[in-house]
Scaffold this active site. Structure first.
Site, short mmCIF file in Angstrom:
data_model
loop_
_atom_site.label_atom_id
_atom_site.label_comp_id
_atom_site.label_asym_id
_atom_site.label_seq_id
_atom_site.Cartn_x
_atom_site.Cartn_y
_atom_site.Cartn_z
N LYS A 1 47.54 15.85 5.80
CA LYS A 1 47.48 16.82 6.90
C LYS A 1 46.31 17.80 6.75
O LYS A 1 46.17 18.72 7.57
CB LYS A 1 48.80 17.59 7.00
CG LYS A 1 49.17 18.43 5.81
CD LYS A 1 50.53 19.12 6.03
CE LYS A 1 50.89 20.06 4.89
NZ LYS A 1 51.11 19.30 3.62
N HIS B 1 44.53 20.11 -1.00
CA HIS B 1 44.58 20.15 0.46
C HIS B 1 43.66 21.21 1.07
O HIS B 1 43.53 21.27 2.29
CB HIS B 1 46.02 20.42 0.93
CG HIS B 1 46.53 21.78 0.59
ND1 HIS B 1 46.96 22.12 -0.67
CD2 HIS B 1 46.67 22.89 1.35
CE1 HIS B 1 47.35 23.37 -0.68
NE2 HIS B 1 47.18 23.88 0.53
N TYR C 1 55.72 21.14 -0.03
CA TYR C 1 56.08 21.87 -1.25
C TYR C 1 57.53 21.55 -1.64
O TYR C 1 58.43 21.65 -0.81
CB TYR C 1 55.91 23.38 -1.04
CG TYR C 1 56.34 24.21 -2.22
CD1 TYR C 1 55.50 24.34 -3.33
CD2 TYR C 1 57.57 24.87 -2.24
CE1 TYR C 1 55.89 25.10 -4.43
CE2 TYR C 1 57.96 25.62 -3.33
CZ TYR C 1 57.12 25.73 -4.42
OH TYR C 1 57.52 26.49 -5.50
N LYS D 1 47.56 29.91 -11.75
CA LYS D 1 46.80 29.45 -10.61
C LYS D 1 45.57 30.32 -10.42
O LYS D 1 45.58 31.52 -10.70
CB LYS D 1 47.64 29.53 -9.33
CG LYS D 1 48.80 28.58 -9.22
CD LYS D 1 49.48 28.73 -7.88
CE LYS D 1 50.57 27.67 -7.66
NZ LYS D 1 51.21 27.86 -6.35
N GLU E 1 60.04 17.63 -10.76
CA GLU E 1 60.47 18.44 -11.90
C GLU E 1 61.66 17.82 -12.64
O GLU E 1 62.14 18.41 -13.60
CB GLU E 1 60.80 19.86 -11.44
CG GLU E 1 59.57 20.61 -10.97
CD GLU E 1 59.85 22.07 -10.62
OE1 GLU E 1 58.89 22.85 -10.64
OE2 GLU E 1 61.01 22.42 -10.34
N ASP F 1 45.65 15.74 0.75
CA ASP F 1 46.80 15.82 1.64
C ASP F 1 46.45 15.23 3.00
O ASP F 1 45.41 15.56 3.60
CB ASP F 1 47.21 17.29 1.79
CG ASP F 1 48.59 17.47 2.38
OD1 ASP F 1 48.96 16.70 3.29
OD2 ASP F 1 49.32 18.38 1.95
#
Length: 436
Positions: free
Chosen positions: A136, A109, A166, A374, A304, A134
């Site tokens: 948005k 995104h 999220y 990350k 998950e 994404d």
């Protein structure tokens, strides 16, 4: 001339000029008649001096990777230039990789630079890549990603885009949207791997192929997880509401969910996976998988539990009912595992996950996971620079075909011939777009 006549002619002149401008804009938009450049200037920065993971140089040479990164799209696209100047490897590097094409799902995104660097690190012409942007995300960002994808026949944007939240159902649906596109692809891919925009590969494509074909994984999916622990059961026992694009909220203990469909035992695991093509087809067609998907809409972070639960079903292709946390998919430094799985984050924690700094790289490389998470191109950029250099060097060392100069992201230069000013070699801003 009377004032009212002067005002009338001024108005008519302004109206005529406005009409001409609007006509030009309309023609350009409708017919693409005028060339249009779309430019994204990425930062110039020196190759990190404290990157100790490339092969040593002599006392007279050093690795040079300082170049301006100027990503420009024109209409029409000059795709050969983009492929070359962004250092994409446009040839299959080995027979092993040619015989075992992979599919990738990338959900993203933001951060165009990060996307470009991840894509070129994992790109191979025999593979297939579905990009979920994404819904948005800014229109300008979507356009840039789409323009880049147009230059590669095996890279495409998902036909359906979600407004991703999220821990929401929308995140799971983004992967499934891409899966529906991938099964219609003519590429005979063997397994699919999902990524987010902040992942970066540690293993080369050849190593990924070999890892997924070894005795442990050849016939199995990789979807690590265990039976749902008690402390996590509230995620699926209580109804949740996704506030689209913002957050997921519990509706409270009085809003109990019904039992899982088909008397399924719910598992808890990672949202990341490596899945057989037959398993993906099962996910998209099986009534059990569809019912579980519907039931998961008002759960917390359903990605998950969804994949790992289906992977423990006996009739699902490639499933392993006895599987646990096996599968070296991601190197992640969780805050609550500090002192146990790792000795701390040298960058900073975001949502209890480490954003890596360059001092974290030895731990990442030693673990040799498929990917690490990350990274950010703006936070600790030297960590990404260094890992990217190390990864590309390894990829080229493993290649069984002649190496093209454009594939290299760094070169060994003679120190004595370099013009050094302030400790950094000066570069022309019109040089290569991105460097190894």
């Amino acid at each position: 001339m009377p004032n009212y006549v002067y005002a009338k002619w001024s108005f008519l002149l302004s109206l005529a000029i406005s009409s001409i401008i609007l006509s030009v804009i309309y023609i350009q938009g409708k017919f693409g008649y005028f060339p249009r450049a779309l430019q994204h200037v990425l930062p110039c920065r020196p190759f990190p001096e404290n990157c100790r993971h490339l092969p040593p140089t002599s006392s007279y040479t050093r690795w040079e990777g300082t170049e301006c990164q100027n990503l420009t799209f024109t209409n029409p696209l000059d795709c050969s230039r983009i492929q070359s100047e962004l250092h994409f490897i446009m040839e299959t590097l080995s027979k092993e990789e040619e015989d075992y094409p992979l599919a990738f799902i990338i959900t993203m995104h933001k951060d165009l630079e990060m996307f470009v660097r991840v894509l070129r690190a994992i790109y191979a012409p025999q593979n297939i890549y579905c990009i979920h942007v994404d819904a948005k995300a800014p229109e300008d960002y979507k356009m840039r990603v789409e323009k880049l994808a147009e230059c590669f026949p095996n890279v495409f944007l998902s036909s359906v885009s979600e407004k991703v939240t999220y821990a929401g159902f929308s995140r799971l649906k983004a992967d499934i949207n891409c899966m529906e596109d991938l099964v219609r692809s003519p590429v005979n891919w063997q397994k699919v791997i999902n990524l987010c925009g902040q992942d970066f590969p540690v293993q080369s494509n050849l190593e990924l192929v070999r890892y997924m074909q070894d005795a442990n994984w050849r016939d199995y999916n990789m979807a690590p997880g265990i039976k749902q622990p008690k402390y996590i059961r509230h995620r699926t026992e209580i109804q949740h509401k996704e506030v689209t694009g913002r957050y997921v909220a519990s509706l409270g203990k009085e809003h109990k969910k019904i039992s899982p469909p088909h008397n399924l035992t719910i598992y808890f695991g990672t949202a990341y996976y490596s899945l057989q093509r037959a398993f993906v087809e099962y996910v998209l067609t099986s009534p059990v998988a569809k019912d579980l998907l519907e039931w998961s809409k008002d759960t917390y972070s359903p990605d998950e539990h969804y994949w790992v639960t289906l992977n423990h079903m006996e009739d699902a292709p490639g499933s392993n009912v006895n599987a646990g946390w096996e599968g070296n998919i991601r190197a992640i430094k969780w805050r609550d595992q500090e002192g146990i799985a790792h000795q701390g984050c040298n960058g900073s924690y975001i949502r209890d996950i480490c954003i890596y700094n360059i001092e974290d790289l030895p731990w990442i490389i030693e673990r040799n996971s498929m990917f690490a998470n990350k990274f950010e191109s703006t936070s600790y950029p030297e960590a990404l620079d260094c890992l990217e250099q190390w990864h590309r060097y390894k990829v080229l060392q493993q290649a069984t075909v002649p190496i093209q100069l454009s594939w290299k992201l760094a070169t060994e230069v003679n120190i004595s011939s370099a013009t050094v000013e302030g400790g950094i070699k000066k570069k022309n801003n019109n040089q290569e777009i991105m460097s190894q």
